[in-house]
Design a protein around this motif. Sequence first.
Motif, PDB file in Angstrom:
ATOM      1  N   UNK A  17       0.867  -1.179   0.000  1.00 62.39           N
ATOM      2  CA  UNK A  17       0.000   0.000   0.000  1.00 62.39           C
ATOM      3  C   UNK A  17       0.903   1.229   0.000  1.00 62.39           C
ATOM      4  N   UNK A  18       0.663   2.140  -0.931  1.00 60.09           N
ATOM      5  CA  UNK A  18       1.558   3.282  -1.105  1.00 60.09           C
ATOM      6  C   UNK A  18       0.861   4.594  -0.745  1.00 60.09           C
ATOM      7  N   UNK A  39      -2.885  -6.523   1.871  1.00 59.93           N
ATOM      8  CA  UNK A  39      -2.102  -5.855   2.899  1.00 59.93           C
ATOM      9  C   UNK A  39      -2.865  -5.430   4.139  1.00 59.93           C
ATOM     10  N   UNK A  40      -4.051  -5.978   4.375  1.00 64.23           N
ATOM     11  CA  UNK A  40      -4.837  -5.569   5.552  1.00 64.23           C
ATOM     12  C   UNK A  40      -4.099  -5.901   6.853  1.00 64.23           C
ATOM     13  N   UNK A  41      -3.656  -7.145   6.980  1.00 63.17           N
ATOM     14  CA  UNK A  41      -2.960  -7.551   8.208  1.00 63.17           C
ATOM     15  C   UNK A  41      -1.610  -6.857   8.315  1.00 63.17           C
ATOM     16  N   UNK A  42      -0.932  -6.664   7.194  1.00 60.18           N
ATOM     17  CA  UNK A  42       0.349  -5.949   7.212  1.00 60.18           C
ATOM     18  C   UNK A  42       0.153  -4.513   7.683  1.00 60.18           C
ATOM     19  N   UNK A 214      -2.998  -1.108  -4.596  1.00 63.77           N
ATOM     20  CA  UNK A 214      -1.884  -0.544  -3.824  1.00 63.77           C
ATOM     21  C   UNK A 214      -2.201   0.834  -3.254  1.00 63.77           C
ATOM     22  N   UNK A 215      -3.485   1.137  -3.098  1.00 63.97           N
ATOM     23  CA  UNK A 215      -3.908   2.412  -2.517  1.00 63.97           C
ATOM     24  C   UNK A 215      -4.885   2.144  -1.374  1.00 63.97           C
ATOM     25  N   UNK A 216      -5.018   3.133  -0.495  1.00 64.00           N
ATOM     26  CA  UNK A 216      -6.029   3.072   0.556  1.00 64.00           C
ATOM     27  C   UNK A 216      -6.979   4.245   0.380  1.00 64.00           C
TER      28      UNK A 216
END
Length: 307
Positions: A17-18, A39-42, A214-216
Amino acid sequence: MFLDLKNTTIGYQTPLIKGVNTTLALGDICLLIGNNGVGKTTLIKSILHQTPVLEGEIFLNGKNIKTLSSKEIAEQIAVVFSKSPVPANYTLMDLISLGKYIHYPYYFELKTSDKQEVTNIIESLNLTQYSNYSLHQLSDGNLQKAFIGRALAQNSPLIILDEPTTHLDEENKIIILKLLRDLAQNHNKVILFSSHDWRLAKEFADKMWLIHDEKLDAGITEEILLSHDDLLNPKLFHFGEEFRAPQIIAPELHKEMLYSFLQKNLKKNLSAYKFEWKTTFWEVSTHNFQRNYTSFAEIAELLRNMH
């Protein structure tokens, strides 16, 4: 703001996630969603400073998490992962009481007020009858609730839960989600929880973090959902080469159910057919006929007899 991510990139050797810029304040309840592996847990581990960020900063109550000790982070954040090691020889009450020991030495005797709070948490989770059960005697659902109870007993300002309603039936999911909303609204906690069951969870979350590409994307839950049609509209999966889909004009749920039924039961080319939902019946038509049906069974019988 209690939790502040500034130009943060999350991942390991490769970014997941950037450029995340978002905040959560006391009283917020936020739903974190995204497909497996995005990437939720990361992200959760990065907020806990278990996985260092690749770029940017994360601030907790105004302090950079890089400057905080593990104990200081634990005092500020209670966390429940979807899979947690089960302590041997612990009862349900022992596990929930363990949440209090972040504030005391391990040999400390809990105060009467602490014990009463633990009892209240057990009652709120509908677990009273299991108080003295060994953890290994509990069902998966009750064990999940017990770990949530431990996080509640910790009484930290921020509670993070990774898939907290896994293994729970609908009734118990609602119990947990109502409890989380009460903690946010009436006890001024920040609640961040991930869930695949977002259609139910959205009823309880004011904000949403959506991870994709790769975005939130962060914002009010309903606005995030409305800006992502792929979330609201169910996909029509195609499994067989023999099946050719008809034109279906109907609300999304009716469309999904009819498509599913036709694909499972009719291995043929239906591209010449048009199905339209008319509130109480299906209108089925081709270029040379039109008929109305009230059940899928009637539709199947028609189509099996058509050449």
